[in-house]
Design a protein around this motif. Structure first.
Motif, short mmCIF file in Angstrom:
data_model
loop_
_atom_site.label_atom_id
_atom_site.label_comp_id
_atom_site.label_asym_id
_atom_site.label_seq_id
_atom_site.Cartn_x
_atom_site.Cartn_y
_atom_site.Cartn_z
N VAL A 37 0.58 -5.51 17.42
CA VAL A 37 0.80 -5.19 18.84
C VAL A 37 1.99 -4.24 18.98
N GLY A 38 3.09 -4.56 18.32
CA GLY A 38 4.29 -3.74 18.41
C GLY A 38 4.08 -2.35 17.81
N LEU A 39 3.34 -2.30 16.71
CA LEU A 39 3.10 -1.02 16.06
C LEU A 39 2.15 -0.15 16.88
N LEU A 40 1.18 -0.75 17.53
CA LEU A 40 0.28 0.02 18.38
C LEU A 40 1.03 0.68 19.53
N GLU A 41 2.10 0.02 20.01
CA GLU A 41 2.90 0.60 21.09
C GLU A 41 3.56 1.91 20.65
N ARG A 42 3.84 2.06 19.36
CA ARG A 42 4.42 3.30 18.85
C ARG A 42 3.46 4.46 18.97
N CYS A 50 4.67 -0.30 6.88
CA CYS A 50 4.73 -1.54 7.66
C CYS A 50 3.59 -2.47 7.25
N ARG A 51 3.90 -3.74 7.19
CA ARG A 51 2.97 -4.78 6.72
C ARG A 51 1.67 -4.79 7.53
N HIS A 52 1.75 -4.65 8.84
CA HIS A 52 0.58 -4.78 9.71
C HIS A 52 0.17 -3.45 10.34
N CYS A 53 0.39 -2.35 9.64
CA CYS A 53 0.11 -1.01 10.17
C CYS A 53 -1.35 -0.89 10.63
N PRO A 54 -1.56 -0.63 11.94
CA PRO A 54 -2.92 -0.48 12.43
C PRO A 54 -3.47 0.93 12.24
N PHE A 55 -2.68 1.80 11.62
CA PHE A 55 -3.06 3.21 11.45
C PHE A 55 -3.41 3.55 10.01
N GLY A 56 -3.59 2.53 9.17
CA GLY A 56 -3.99 2.76 7.79
C GLY A 56 -2.94 3.44 6.95
#
Length: 64
Positions: A37-42, A50-56
């Motif tokens: 959630v926090g990374l998507l805000e970026r 980052c451990r949970h990077c939603p951008f691959g």
């Protein structure tokens, strides 16, 4: 043992995301970790692995 640690982190991460939180405290290290959630805000990958990077991890430099 590694599976147990992964399960702990996954549970804490999932709960933080369900609450809409940008970070959580890693139960093993005590470090603050960004959630998906926090990374998507970026809006884009920062290149920090980052451990949970939603951008691959698209902006992570290639290993030399």
């Amino acid at each position: 043992m590694a599976k147990l640690i992964d399960d702990d982190v996954s549970s804490v991460h999932r709960a933080a995301c369900d609450r809409g939180e940008a970070t959580y405290i890693d139960p093993q290290t005590g470090f603050m970790v960004f959630t998906k959630v926090g990374l998507l805000e970026r809006g884009k990958c920062c290149g920090s692995r980052c451990r949970h990077c939603p951008f691959g991890h698209e902006n992570v430099p290639q290993k030399r």
